[in-house]
Write a protein that holds these residues in place. Structure first.
Motif, PDB file in Angstrom:
ATOM      1  N   GLU A 174       9.028 -32.485  13.395  1.00 53.65           N
ATOM      2  CA  GLU A 174       9.925 -31.334  13.534  1.00 53.65           C
ATOM      3  C   GLU A 174       9.652 -30.553  14.817  1.00 53.65           C
ATOM      4  O   GLU A 174      10.577 -30.225  15.573  1.00 53.65           O
ATOM      5  CB  GLU A 174       9.782 -30.417  12.321  1.00 53.65           C
ATOM      6  CG  GLU A 174      10.691 -29.192  12.365  1.00 53.65           C
ATOM      7  CD  GLU A 174      10.517 -28.284  11.161  1.00 53.65           C
ATOM      8  OE1 GLU A 174      11.265 -27.300  11.055  1.00 53.65           O
ATOM      9  OE2 GLU A 174       9.616 -28.545  10.329  1.00 53.65           O
ATOM     10  N   THR A 175       8.375 -30.247  15.097  1.00 58.82           N
ATOM     11  CA  THR A 175       8.068 -29.427  16.267  1.00 58.82           C
ATOM     12  C   THR A 175       8.288 -30.182  17.572  1.00 58.82           C
ATOM     13  O   THR A 175       8.552 -29.579  18.611  1.00 58.82           O
ATOM     14  CB  THR A 175       6.616 -28.928  16.224  1.00 58.82           C
ATOM     15  OG1 THR A 175       5.727 -30.052  16.166  1.00 58.82           O
ATOM     16  CG2 THR A 175       6.380 -28.050  15.018  1.00 58.82           C
ATOM     17  N   LEU A 176       8.196 -31.518  17.525  1.00 56.32           N
ATOM     18  CA  LEU A 176       8.333 -32.309  18.746  1.00 56.32           C
ATOM     19  C   LEU A 176       9.773 -32.753  19.015  1.00 56.32           C
ATOM     20  O   LEU A 176      10.054 -33.273  20.096  1.00 56.32           O
ATOM     21  CB  LEU A 176       7.438 -33.547  18.667  1.00 56.32           C
ATOM     22  CG  LEU A 176       5.929 -33.275  18.681  1.00 56.32           C
ATOM     23  CD1 LEU A 176       5.161 -34.552  18.376  1.00 56.32           C
ATOM     24  CD2 LEU A 176       5.501 -32.700  20.019  1.00 56.32           C
ATOM     25  N   LEU A 177      10.663 -32.553  18.056  1.00 61.33           N
ATOM     26  CA  LEU A 177      12.022 -33.079  18.205  1.00 61.33           C
ATOM     27  C   LEU A 177      12.723 -32.529  19.445  1.00 61.33           C
ATOM     28  O   LEU A 177      13.277 -33.287  20.244  1.00 61.33           O
ATOM     29  CB  LEU A 177      12.848 -32.759  16.957  1.00 61.33           C
ATOM     30  CG  LEU A 177      14.300 -33.245  16.979  1.00 61.33           C
ATOM     31  CD1 LEU A 177      14.382 -34.748  17.181  1.00 61.33           C
ATOM     32  CD2 LEU A 177      15.013 -32.833  15.688  1.00 61.33           C
ATOM     33  N   MET A 178      12.686 -31.233  19.646  1.00 63.74           N
ATOM     34  CA  MET A 178      13.385 -30.631  20.783  1.00 63.74           C
ATOM     35  C   MET A 178      12.818 -31.075  22.118  1.00 63.74           C
ATOM     36  O   MET A 178      13.559 -31.555  22.992  1.00 63.74           O
ATOM     37  CB  MET A 178      13.395 -29.108  20.669  1.00 63.74           C
ATOM     38  CG  MET A 178      14.195 -28.400  21.772  1.00 63.74           C
ATOM     39  SD  MET A 178      13.233 -28.100  23.286  1.00 63.74           S
ATOM     40  CE  MET A 178      12.116 -26.815  22.711  1.00 63.74           C
ATOM     41  N   PRO A 179      11.489 -30.971  22.339  1.00 61.46           N
ATOM     42  CA  PRO A 179      10.972 -31.430  23.638  1.00 61.46           C
ATOM     43  C   PRO A 179      11.166 -32.924  23.862  1.00 61.46           C
ATOM     44  O   PRO A 179      11.387 -33.360  25.001  1.00 61.46           O
ATOM     45  CB  PRO A 179       9.491 -31.048  23.599  1.00 61.46           C
ATOM     46  CG  PRO A 179       9.182 -30.798  22.165  1.00 61.46           C
ATOM     47  CD  PRO A 179      10.434 -30.302  21.553  1.00 61.46           C
ATOM     48  N   LYS A 180      11.075 -33.722  22.808  1.00 62.90           N
ATOM     49  CA  LYS A 180      11.311 -35.158  22.965  1.00 62.90           C
ATOM     50  C   LYS A 180      12.753 -35.418  23.391  1.00 62.90           C
ATOM     51  O   LYS A 180      13.021 -36.279  24.249  1.00 62.90           O
ATOM     52  CB  LYS A 180      11.018 -35.886  21.655  1.00 62.90           C
ATOM     53  CG  LYS A 180       9.561 -35.873  21.246  1.00 62.90           C
ATOM     54  CD  LYS A 180       8.782 -37.008  21.883  1.00 62.90           C
ATOM     55  CE  LYS A 180       7.383 -37.107  21.295  1.00 62.90           C
ATOM     56  NZ  LYS A 180       6.650 -38.299  21.761  1.00 62.90           N
ATOM     57  N   GLN A 181      13.695 -34.682  22.820  1.00 63.93           N
ATOM     58  CA  GLN A 181      15.091 -34.842  23.217  1.00 63.93           C
ATOM     59  C   GLN A 181      15.306 -34.427  24.667  1.00 63.93           C
ATOM     60  O   GLN A 181      16.114 -35.032  25.380  1.00 63.93           O
ATOM     61  CB  GLN A 181      15.991 -34.016  22.302  1.00 63.93           C
ATOM     62  CG  GLN A 181      16.161 -34.614  20.919  1.00 63.93           C
ATOM     63  CD  GLN A 181      17.050 -33.764  20.039  1.00 63.93           C
ATOM     64  OE1 GLN A 181      16.712 -32.635  19.699  1.00 63.93           O
ATOM     65  NE2 GLN A 181      18.197 -34.292  19.678  1.00 63.93           N
ATOM     66  N   GLN A 182      14.573 -33.428  25.126  1.00 68.40           N
ATOM     67  CA  GLN A 182      14.670 -33.023  26.521  1.00 68.40           C
ATOM     68  C   GLN A 182      14.216 -34.150  27.452  1.00 68.40           C
ATOM     69  O   GLN A 182      14.801 -34.354  28.519  1.00 68.40           O
ATOM     70  CB  GLN A 182      13.830 -31.763  26.766  1.00 68.40           C
ATOM     71  CG  GLN A 182      14.426 -30.495  26.182  1.00 68.40           C
ATOM     72  CD  GLN A 182      13.548 -29.291  26.464  1.00 68.40           C
ATOM     73  OE1 GLN A 182      12.641 -28.951  25.695  1.00 68.40           O
ATOM     74  NE2 GLN A 182      13.787 -28.638  27.580  1.00 68.40           N
ATOM     75  N   VAL A 183      13.192 -34.868  27.041  1.00 63.15           N
ATOM     76  CA  VAL A 183      12.718 -35.999  27.836  1.00 63.15           C
ATOM     77  C   VAL A 183      13.784 -37.094  27.896  1.00 63.15           C
ATOM     78  O   VAL A 183      14.033 -37.677  28.957  1.00 63.15           O
ATOM     79  CB  VAL A 183      11.398 -36.546  27.247  1.00 63.15           C
ATOM     80  CG1 VAL A 183      11.053 -37.902  27.849  1.00 63.15           C
ATOM     81  CG2 VAL A 183      10.266 -35.558  27.502  1.00 63.15           C
ATOM     82  N   VAL A 184      14.430 -37.368  26.764  1.00 60.79           N
ATOM     83  CA  VAL A 184      15.511 -38.363  26.749  1.00 60.79           C
ATOM     84  C   VAL A 184      16.625 -37.955  27.706  1.00 60.79           C
ATOM     85  O   VAL A 184      17.114 -38.772  28.503  1.00 60.79           O
ATOM     86  CB  VAL A 184      16.087 -38.543  25.323  1.00 60.79           C
ATOM     87  CG1 VAL A 184      17.323 -39.433  25.356  1.00 60.79           C
ATOM     88  CG2 VAL A 184      15.045 -39.161  24.398  1.00 60.79           C
ATOM     89  N   GLN A 185      17.033 -36.692  27.649  1.00 57.33           N
ATOM     90  CA  GLN A 185      18.115 -36.222  28.499  1.00 57.33           C
ATOM     91  C   GLN A 185      17.760 -36.346  29.976  1.00 57.33           C
ATOM     92  O   GLN A 185      18.568 -36.810  30.797  1.00 57.33           O
ATOM     93  CB  GLN A 185      18.450 -34.764  28.165  1.00 57.33           C
ATOM     94  CG  GLN A 185      18.973 -34.535  26.764  1.00 57.33           C
ATOM     95  CD  GLN A 185      20.304 -35.212  26.518  1.00 57.33           C
ATOM     96  OE1 GLN A 185      21.155 -35.272  27.396  1.00 57.33           O
ATOM     97  NE2 GLN A 185      20.488 -35.741  25.313  1.00 57.33           N
ATOM     98  N   ALA A 186      16.539 -35.948  30.336  1.00 60.90           N
ATOM     99  CA  ALA A 186      16.116 -36.010  31.739  1.00 60.90           C
ATOM    100  C   ALA A 186      16.045 -37.449  32.218  1.00 60.90           C
ATOM    101  O   ALA A 186      16.477 -37.778  33.335  1.00 60.90           O
ATOM    102  CB  ALA A 186      14.765 -35.314  31.915  1.00 60.90           C
ATOM    103  N   ALA A 187      15.488 -38.329  31.383  1.00 58.25           N
ATOM    104  CA  ALA A 187      15.363 -39.733  31.774  1.00 58.25           C
ATOM    105  C   ALA A 187      16.729 -40.377  31.940  1.00 58.25           C
ATOM    106  O   ALA A 187      16.999 -41.068  32.936  1.00 58.25           O
ATOM    107  CB  ALA A 187      14.539 -40.495  30.735  1.00 58.25           C
ATOM    108  N   ARG A 188      17.596 -40.174  30.984  1.00 57.19           N
ATOM    109  CA  ARG A 188      18.920 -40.791  31.042  1.00 57.19           C
ATOM    110  C   ARG A 188      19.733 -40.257  32.218  1.00 57.19           C
ATOM    111  O   ARG A 188      20.470 -41.003  32.869  1.00 57.19           O
ATOM    112  CB  ARG A 188      19.670 -40.550  29.736  1.00 57.19           C
ATOM    113  CG  ARG A 188      19.091 -41.285  28.543  1.00 57.19           C
ATOM    114  CD  ARG A 188      19.162 -42.781  28.711  1.00 57.19           C
ATOM    115  NE  ARG A 188      18.710 -43.489  27.502  1.00 57.19           N
ATOM    116  CZ  ARG A 188      18.637 -44.805  27.394  1.00 57.19           C
ATOM    117  NH1 ARG A 188      18.933 -45.573  28.427  1.00 57.19           N
ATOM    118  NH2 ARG A 188      18.230 -45.359  26.271  1.00 57.19           N
ATOM    119  N   ALA A 189      19.608 -38.969  32.499  1.00 57.25           N
ATOM    120  CA  ALA A 189      20.343 -38.393  33.629  1.00 57.25           C
ATOM    121  C   ALA A 189      19.882 -39.003  34.947  1.00 57.25           C
ATOM    122  O   ALA A 189      20.674 -39.144  35.890  1.00 57.25           O
ATOM    123  CB  ALA A 189      20.160 -36.873  33.657  1.00 57.25           C
TER     124      ALA A 189
END
Length: 301
Positions: A174-189
């Protein structure tokens, strides 16, 4: 616009402490896409100099007896990173895992060092990839700049345990979901690989729970993860591979799209569901990944 590059398939990457022979000896038997020779957390400070001396021999053993790619995880701060790079930039090493990335300039500095070593040692310039680990909230805020920093950066990941400690949280899903999603967004972009799982890599006792997390992570866009125990390798390989049904469905989408295009149509329906360009693109990407995974499985040692 991002430029798509051809990256290795790293569904699973198993950490192997450089200074523990029993782990080194069995590493090639584990079936991991990559083996990470660790100079960082699993090696005590007093052992790091000796561990660096072991790198050439370990790389040769992995290359001679296995088919996994070879990575080396280096230390932060710079006074440790520099001798680590001196040891790691050799023939047979595919990637260097950069810990505690501070920002784009940090990666550019290490990239310059590696380029110099490649030139001095007669290695192809730029062939050794970087994988960046973001492990604190400040660098996470700079994730997009980090992801676009250098051409040799193949992927980024969030160091779950260190990040959770830095923000005073427990390393839960739960606590890591948001920062992990930020990493996905940055990588994909940036057109690079998002690596990791939604949860933490520390708990390897609950294999059923880990399987669920890996599948969920793939749904979120991650393409592979590092792990600290060999029991997790087959779970990662399966969870980050398209299933037989997914491949068959994608092949059907691509084939029907060809038929529709020949008839002058840009969309069509399958089983009552409208199929448009984004769905076709996802199907094509899935098939490309399935072919790359198959090619890895059949490549010679």
């Amino acid at each position: 616009m991002t430029v798509q590059r051809k990256f290795p398939v790293w569904r699973s990457a198993l950490f192997v402490p450089a200074n523990v022979e029993r782990f080194v000896a069995k590493a090639v038997e584990r079936g991991a896409d990559a083996l990470i020779i660790d100079l960082e957390d699993s090696v005590p400070l007093a052992e790091k100099a000796n561990a660096r001396k072991l790198i050439p021999g370990i790389v040769k053993r992995f290359r001679d007896t296995g088919s996994s790619d070879v990575m080396v995880r280096i230390n932060q701060p710079l006074e440790l990173a520099v001798p680590d790079l001196e040891a790691a930039v050799i023939a047979g090493v595919d990637a260097i895992k950069i810990t505690k990335v501070e920002g784009a300039e940090h990666l550019r500095l290490l990239d310059e060092m590696v380029t110099r070593l490649e030139i001095e040692r007669g290695l192809p310039v730029g062939k050794i990839w970087f994988v960046g680990l973001i492990e604190a909230p400040g660098p996470l805020a700079r994730a997009h700049d980090i992801a676009r920093s250098i051409p040799r950066l193949a992927g980024i990941s969030l160091g779950a345990e260190d990040y959770a400690t830095a923000i005073g949280a427990k390393p839960t899903e739960e606590t890591l979901l948001m920062p992990k999603q930020q990493v996905v967004q940055a990588a994909r972009a940036a057109g690079i690989m998002p690596l990791g799982t939604i949860g933490s890599v520390a708990d390897f006792s609950d294999l059923e729970g880990y399987t669920r997390i890996v599948r969920r992570s793939a749904d979120f866009g991650f393409v592979g993860s590092a792990c600290i125990h060999p029991s997790l390798v087959p779970i990662l390989n399966a969870g980050f591979s398209p299933s037989a049904k997914e491949v068959a469905d994608a092949e059907r989408v691509v084939e029907l799209n060809k038929q529709a295009a020949a008839e002058g149509r840009a969309s069509f329906a399958i089983d009552g569901k409208m199929i448009d360009i984004p769905i076709v693109q996802r199907a094509e990407a899935l098939l490309e990944r399935a072919h790359a995974i198959a090619a890895r499985a059949h490549r010679p040692r």
